[in-house]
Design a protein around this motif. Structure first.
Motif, PDB file in Angstrom:
ATOM      1  N   PRO A  58       2.732   7.792  -5.475  1.00  0.00           N
ATOM      2  CA  PRO A  58       1.587   7.640  -5.901  1.00  0.00           C
ATOM      3  C   PRO A  58       1.822   7.917  -7.874  1.00  0.00           C
ATOM      4  O   PRO A  58       1.320   7.396  -9.039  1.00  0.00           O
ATOM      5  CB  PRO A  58       0.761   8.477  -6.281  1.00  0.00           C
ATOM      6  N   SER A 101      -5.011   5.641  -3.858  1.00  0.00           N
ATOM      7  CA  SER A 101      -4.071   6.189  -2.647  1.00  0.00           C
ATOM      8  C   SER A 101      -3.169   7.984  -1.908  1.00  0.00           C
ATOM      9  O   SER A 101      -3.815   8.098  -0.825  1.00  0.00           O
ATOM     10  CB  SER A 101      -2.337   6.305  -2.870  1.00  0.00           C
ATOM     11  N   TYR A 110      -8.740  16.092   1.228  1.00  0.00           N
ATOM     12  CA  TYR A 110      -8.319  14.170   2.608  1.00  0.00           C
ATOM     13  C   TYR A 110      -9.460  13.559   3.578  1.00  0.00           C
ATOM     14  O   TYR A 110      -8.558  12.973   3.067  1.00  0.00           O
ATOM     15  CB  TYR A 110      -6.667  14.811   2.157  1.00  0.00           C
ATOM     16  N   GLY A 119       3.969   0.554 -12.171  1.00  0.00           N
ATOM     17  CA  GLY A 119       2.903  -0.685 -11.517  1.00  0.00           C
ATOM     18  C   GLY A 119       2.492  -1.149 -13.411  1.00  0.00           C
ATOM     19  O   GLY A 119       3.060  -2.299 -12.932  1.00  0.00           O
ATOM     20  N   MET A 170       3.902   5.053  -9.160  1.00  0.00           N
ATOM     21  CA  MET A 170       3.240   4.095  -9.058  1.00  0.00           C
ATOM     22  C   MET A 170       2.468   3.817 -10.822  1.00  0.00           C
ATOM     23  O   MET A 170       1.724   2.595 -11.256  1.00  0.00           O
ATOM     24  CB  MET A 170       2.393   2.983  -7.942  1.00  0.00           C
ATOM     25  N   LYS A 171       2.105   5.006 -10.733  1.00  0.00           N
ATOM     26  CA  LYS A 171       0.720   5.278 -12.116  1.00  0.00           C
ATOM     27  C   LYS A 171       1.842   5.189 -12.872  1.00  0.00           C
ATOM     28  O   LYS A 171       0.679   4.651 -14.353  1.00  0.00           O
ATOM     29  CB  LYS A 171       0.550   7.099 -12.083  1.00  0.00           C
ATOM     30  N   ILE A 178       2.798  14.673   5.824  1.00  0.00           N
ATOM     31  CA  ILE A 178       3.574  12.485   6.233  1.00  0.00           C
ATOM     32  C   ILE A 178       4.285  12.564   7.022  1.00  0.00           C
ATOM     33  O   ILE A 178       4.219  11.757   7.139  1.00  0.00           O
ATOM     34  CB  ILE A 178       4.329  12.794   4.626  1.00  0.00           C
ATOM     35  N   TYR A 225      -5.673   2.611  -9.062  1.00  0.00           N
ATOM     36  CA  TYR A 225      -4.859   2.894  -7.193  1.00  0.00           C
ATOM     37  C   TYR A 225      -3.922   4.523  -6.672  1.00  0.00           C
ATOM     38  O   TYR A 225      -4.159   4.168  -5.840  1.00  0.00           O
ATOM     39  CB  TYR A 225      -3.516   1.358  -7.938  1.00  0.00           C
ATOM     40  N   THR A 275       3.675  12.047  -2.995  1.00  0.00           N
ATOM     41  CA  THR A 275       2.518  12.335  -3.008  1.00  0.00           C
ATOM     42  C   THR A 275       2.277  13.339  -2.331  1.00  0.00           C
ATOM     43  O   THR A 275       2.883  14.387  -2.698  1.00  0.00           O
ATOM     44  CB  THR A 275       1.823  11.382  -1.659  1.00  0.00           C
ATOM     45  N   PRO A 276       0.978  14.253  -3.370  1.00  0.00           N
ATOM     46  CA  PRO A 276       0.636  15.351  -2.252  1.00  0.00           C
ATOM     47  C   PRO A 276       0.361  15.640  -1.315  1.00  0.00           C
ATOM     48  O   PRO A 276       0.071  17.088  -0.981  1.00  0.00           O
ATOM     49  CB  PRO A 276      -0.173  15.909  -3.907  1.00  0.00           C
ATOM     50  N   MET A 277      -0.676  14.607  -0.582  1.00  0.00           N
ATOM     51  CA  MET A 277      -0.235  14.934   0.669  1.00  0.00           C
ATOM     52  C   MET A 277       0.505  15.743   1.472  1.00  0.00           C
ATOM     53  O   MET A 277       1.440  14.683   1.639  1.00  0.00           O
ATOM     54  CB  MET A 277      -1.053  14.002   1.412  1.00  0.00           C
ATOM     55  N   PRO A 278      -0.085  16.470   2.070  1.00  0.00           N
ATOM     56  CA  PRO A 278       0.629  17.389   3.496  1.00  0.00           C
ATOM     57  C   PRO A 278       0.967  16.126   5.063  1.00  0.00           C
ATOM     58  O   PRO A 278      -0.255  15.692   4.701  1.00  0.00           O
ATOM     59  CB  PRO A 278       0.616  18.536   3.224  1.00  0.00           C
ATOM     60  N   PHE A 281       1.034  -1.178  -0.021  1.00  0.00           N
ATOM     61  CA  PHE A 281       0.573  -0.079  -0.185  1.00  0.00           C
ATOM     62  C   PHE A 281       0.808   1.110   0.389  1.00  0.00           C
ATOM     63  O   PHE A 281       0.274   2.086  -0.758  1.00  0.00           O
ATOM     64  CB  PHE A 281      -0.736   0.179   1.041  1.00  0.00           C
ATOM     65  N   GLU A 282       1.912   1.282   0.565  1.00  0.00           N
ATOM     66  CA  GLU A 282       2.753   2.378   1.181  1.00  0.00           C
ATOM     67  C   GLU A 282       3.723   2.740  -0.615  1.00  0.00           C
ATOM     68  O   GLU A 282       3.569   3.617  -0.825  1.00  0.00           O
ATOM     69  CB  GLU A 282       3.957   2.188   1.380  1.00  0.00           C
ATOM     70  N   LEU A 283       3.772   1.921  -1.495  1.00  0.00           N
ATOM     71  CA  LEU A 283       4.057   2.308  -2.774  1.00  0.00           C
ATOM     72  C   LEU A 283       3.227   3.925  -3.354  1.00  0.00           C
ATOM     73  O   LEU A 283       4.018   4.561  -3.698  1.00  0.00           O
ATOM     74  CB  LEU A 283       4.801   1.062  -3.858  1.00  0.00           C
ATOM     75  N   GLY A 284       1.514   3.438  -3.243  1.00  0.00           N
ATOM     76  CA  GLY A 284       0.969   3.936  -3.627  1.00  0.00           C
ATOM     77  C   GLY A 284       0.543   5.592  -2.771  1.00  0.00           C
ATOM     78  O   GLY A 284       0.826   6.069  -3.342  1.00  0.00           O
ATOM     79  N   LEU A 285       0.796   5.505  -1.157  1.00  0.00           N
ATOM     80  CA  LEU A 285       0.482   6.167  -0.098  1.00  0.00           C
ATOM     81  C   LEU A 285       1.074   6.766  -0.364  1.00  0.00           C
ATOM     82  O   LEU A 285       1.586   8.349  -0.474  1.00  0.00           O
ATOM     83  CB  LEU A 285       0.372   5.433   0.887  1.00  0.00           C
ATOM     84  N   SER A 338       2.587  11.364   9.761  1.00  0.00           N
ATOM     85  CA  SER A 338       2.679   9.379   9.378  1.00  0.00           C
ATOM     86  C   SER A 338       3.236   8.336   9.488  1.00  0.00           C
ATOM     87  O   SER A 338       3.761   7.450  10.363  1.00  0.00           O
ATOM     88  CB  SER A 338       1.508   8.867   8.021  1.00  0.00           C
ATOM     89  N   PHE A 361      -2.049  -2.271  -8.675  1.00  0.00           N
ATOM     90  CA  PHE A 361      -1.404  -1.405  -8.917  1.00  0.00           C
ATOM     91  C   PHE A 361      -0.730  -1.644 -10.356  1.00  0.00           C
ATOM     92  O   PHE A 361      -0.148  -1.127 -10.854  1.00  0.00           O
ATOM     93  CB  PHE A 361      -0.297  -0.838  -8.144  1.00  0.00           C
TER      94      PHE A 361
END
Lengths: 443, 337
Positions: free
Chosen positions: A81, B79, B154, A88, A84-85, A399, B75, A394-397, A74-78, A402, B68
């Motif tokens: 991304p 994510s 998010y 993959g 993986m896009k 991190i 995927y 990832t664009p998510m701030p 999951f982390e590969l994508g989390l 986490s 994926f």
């Protein structure tokens, strides 16, 4: 901590955690199979008990390895991304095969752990072998996926598009064999020495010496043979990296300037400012020889590589030194073990056992250091020369949070696993070996 | 070959919900068991799922690998927008797997058991809850590419009453599957009665949360009713599920354990079929209507072919071994381990 660094740290932490459990989970089944087989052959109950004791360790390690492996998928994508896009579909082939291998491993482990006295004894033994073989296959497949990141193959990259995708060619990229060989041997060496070391410690403490001596001898043979073979595989890897990733080799050796008859640098502290290495020992011409098989051959230094494509030199160099240093020490220890087969009296010597106790964590430190070399040495690329790591994140701030949570979880899991293993070892006299502690040591 | 891959994708999701779900459900049941009966329940449960739980959870890995490799855009989309619930689900997976094994393989049984149990209960509940929330979010259409604030991108992509409803429904479903499964794992009449009772409670909870899901879908403007009742296949599936549920409750006191398990599994299959059929080929619904579909957002055919063959060949190895595993450990005698 900025998000990019946090994402890299979280990935490194997760891989670094998983790799230890994965190594033990794929190697220990072979130790069990030997002990199990010896029990069939000798009818000596001690071998049966060793098998059962080890199988509990394997259950603990496998469960932890399985969940941390699930997390990684999951982390590969989390975390990546952007990577993986595109990646993959190209490097996914080994993962889809690994799914099967991992599945079979889980099924076989169910049979093995719960099959005592329920299955035909040879079928039961065979399921243990299947656990090991499929674990090994999983490991090799995952390493082949990683090798693709170092040595991208099986596609054409044209104007930012990934076309002509060939997943099979991607799987059998140029780096897969040398990386998989090096990793497999490392897993056997690290696990062999760690397990043998734990049993050596118990022999030193004069606890259940028959049990622990037999266990020690099985584990150390695997560790010692793997450690002796590892330099050969290391040489293959070094020559391979020289060809494919000169920047990585230069960082490993902290070679700032391209040189003919390049020296092998041992130790030393790289200084980014002055592009020099302080406090080093130099072996003239050795790097040229190791990289090209010729003492005078030119070795590409970092000066030939654009600044923005430099990997972090100090970390890669230190990690490489640690890996090679430990590897050499384990080679010596392996030789010592084979000499001890002639000199039986060494078994009673404290210094002999203490050396092996010292080696308990060393193999795994070398494994981690080796991964730092290959992963940090690949930076700033996530797909070598194709995609930058910074473009994949990832664009998510946030991190960092986490990352902190994963750190807390993995630290506590490690603590609990060590706690559980200690308890398993402490219970050996009760569960497997009631009378043994009063017996004289057998040789 | 692309239909092979799609079939495997749905099959692995289904098997994860049924088999993995029953494992989570076992933890949920233990959570709702009175202290007096906890030890016995735990015992039955351990015998029932000890040898097979690792294999049951492999279906999640197969699902994620198919996603994926074959549907990288889907995927990547999940994510990014569902990062937070995926993370919580992962924490749940880590906690559940390790606590379950640790409590059994701790050589000394002392106060640590309470800690393992607490973690095991909590994660057995949280993991399917978030699994459901993720499933709900994928179809509820709250993923908004135009959103800019952290909360909109998010958090509100998944935090809504509908998704939570789906989460609760999945939790109840897991509990129901596990109770039905465990009935066949014990010969003790009192235990059987307790598991039947649990199955009844969980069934009621599932129906209640199901109704709640429909209500929130209606409020939210999600055409759930249309999806499920609007197609012939959906309608047939729902009717088949209802009939099989009635049959299950008739047979539950006397019937063959295998048959009632099959019936429970059949119901879940029908629910997923009804939903999946109407939803296909869309996978992720996005606010602006440009949904990600399994047909338009797949990888190139070379990849699909390779993956399809890998799955087909893998099946040849996995299925016989898996069936033999289930068969071998279906006996009720106490294992020695």
């Amino acid at each position: 901590m900025d998000d990019f660094l946090a994402a890299r740290s979280q990935m490194a932490l997760s891989l670094g955690f998983h790799i230890i459990y994965a190594c033990i989970g794929m190697v220990m089944p072979f130790f069990m199979a030997i002990a199990h087989y010896k029990w069939f052959r000798t009818n000596n109950i001690v071998y049966r008990n060793i098998t059962r004791a080890w199988s509990k360790g394997v259950a603990i390690f496998f469960a932890t390895g399985a969940v941390s492996g699930t997390v990684l998928s999951f982390e590969l994508g989390l975390l990546w991304p952007g990577f993986m896009k595109h990646a993959g579909p190209i490097f996914g082939m080994p993962f889809s095969l690994e799914g099967t291998a991992f599945f079979i491993e889980a099924i076989a482990l169910g049979f093995f752990l719960y099959g005592w006295d329920k299955l035909n004894k040879w079928f039961h033994w065979f399921t243990g072998i299947v656990v090991g073989v499929s674990g090994l296959a999983s490991g090799i497949l995952v390493v082949s996926a990683n090798a693709w990141m170092n040595s991208p193959a099986g596609f054409d990259y044209v104007n930012g598009e990934y076309i002509n995708i060939d997943p099979i060619q991607a799987m059998f990229n140029d780096a897969w064999f040398s990386q998989a060989l090096h990793m497999t041997l490392a897993a056997f060496a690290a696990t062999g020495f760690a397990v043998a070391g734990v049993h050596a410690l118990m022999i030193l403490r004069k606890k259940n010496e028959v049990f622990h001596t037999k266990a020690f001898r099985i584990a150390i043979v695997f560790g010692a043979i793997a450690a002796l073979l590892q330099p050969v595989s290391g040489d293959i890897s070094a020559k391979d990296v020289t060809q494919r990733q000169p920047a990585k080799l230069a960082a490993m050796e902290a070679l700032y300037k391209t040189e003919k008859a390049a020296p092998l640098i041992i130790g030393g502290i790289p200084d980014e400012e002055t592009q020099t290495v302080n406090y080093k020992i130099e072996l003239p011409g050795m790097l040229s020889f190791l990289a090209h098989g010729d003492f005078t051959h030119e070795v590409t230094g970092l000066d030939r590589i654009p600044k923005e494509n430099h990997p972090p030199v100090a970390i890669t160099h230190f990690a490489f030194q640690i890996m090679v240093g430990i590897g050499s020490f384990l080679v010596l220890l392996a030789l010592l073990y084979f000499i001890s087969l002639k000199k039986r009296s060494w078994y009673d010597r404290k210094w002999f056992l203490k050396l092996f106790v010292m080696a308990i964590p060393l193999g795994f430190i070398a494994v981690e250091a080796g991964w730092v070399v290959t992963e940090v040495g690949r930076q700033p690329w996530i797909i070598y020369n194709v995609m930058r790591t910074a473009d994949a994140v990832t664009p998510m701030p946030g991190i960092a949070y986490s990352f902190y949570m994963f750190t807390a979880i993995y630290l506590s899991l490690t603590a609990v696993v060590i706690f559980l293993l200690r308890r398993q070892i402490q219970m050996v006299p009760v569960l497997y070996d009631r009378n043994d502690s009063t017996n004289p040591p057998a040789h | 070959m692309e239909y092979v891959v799609i079939a495997y994708l749905f099959l692995s999701i289904l098997l994860y919900v049924v088999l993995g779900g029953a494992d989570f459900g076992a933890g949920i049941i233990e959570l709702f068991t009175s202290a007096r009966n906890k030890n016995r329940t735990r015992d039955t449960l351990y015998r029932a799922i000890g040898p097979i739980w690792e294999a049951n959870h492999m279906w999640l890995i197969i699902t994620i690998v198919i996603l994926f490799v074959a549907y990288p855009l889907i995927y990547a989309e999940m994510s990014v927008y569902l990062h937070i619930p995926l993370l919580v689900m992962l924490f749940g997976i880590i906690a559940r797997g390790t606590a379950f094994v640790f409590r059994h393989y701790d050589a000394v049984k002392d106060d640590m058991q309470h800690l393992y149990n607490r973690i095991y209960f909590a994660s057995s509940f949280i993991t399917p809850l978030f699994l459901g929330i993720i499933a709900g979010s994928v179809i509820s259409g709250h993923i908004d590419h135009a959103a800019t604030s952290f909360a909109d991108v998010y958090i509100f992509s998944w935090l809504n009453w509908f998704s939570i409803g789906v989460g609760l429904f999945v939790v109840a479903l897991c509990g129901f599957l596990a109770s039905v499964y465990l009935i066949g794992e014990t010969d003790n009449p009192e235990d059987r009665r307790r598991f039947i009772n649990k199955a009844r409670h969980m069934n009621i909870a599932a129906v209640a949360s199901g109704v709640y899901v429909f209500i929130t879908a209606w409020i939210d403007g999600i055409p759930l009713v249309n999806w499920i009742f609007g197609t012939t296949i959906g309608l047939i599936a729902v009717i088949a599920a209802s009939i099989s549920l009635v049959v299950l409750w008739i047979l539950i006191y006397s019937g063959n354990a295998i048959i009632i398990r099959m019936l429970a599994g059949f119901q879940v299959t029908m629910i997923l079929l009804a939903l999946g059929y109407a939803h296909f080929p869309d996978f992720i619904v996005i606010t602006n209507g440009t949904n990600l579909t399994l047909m338009d957002h797949r990888a190139t055919m070379q990849t699909i072919n390779a993956l399809g063959w890998a799955l087909l060949i893998g099946t040849i190895f996995i299925i016989p071994a898996l069936f033999y595993l289930y068969y071998k450990f279906k006996h009720k005698e106490y294992p020695h381990e």
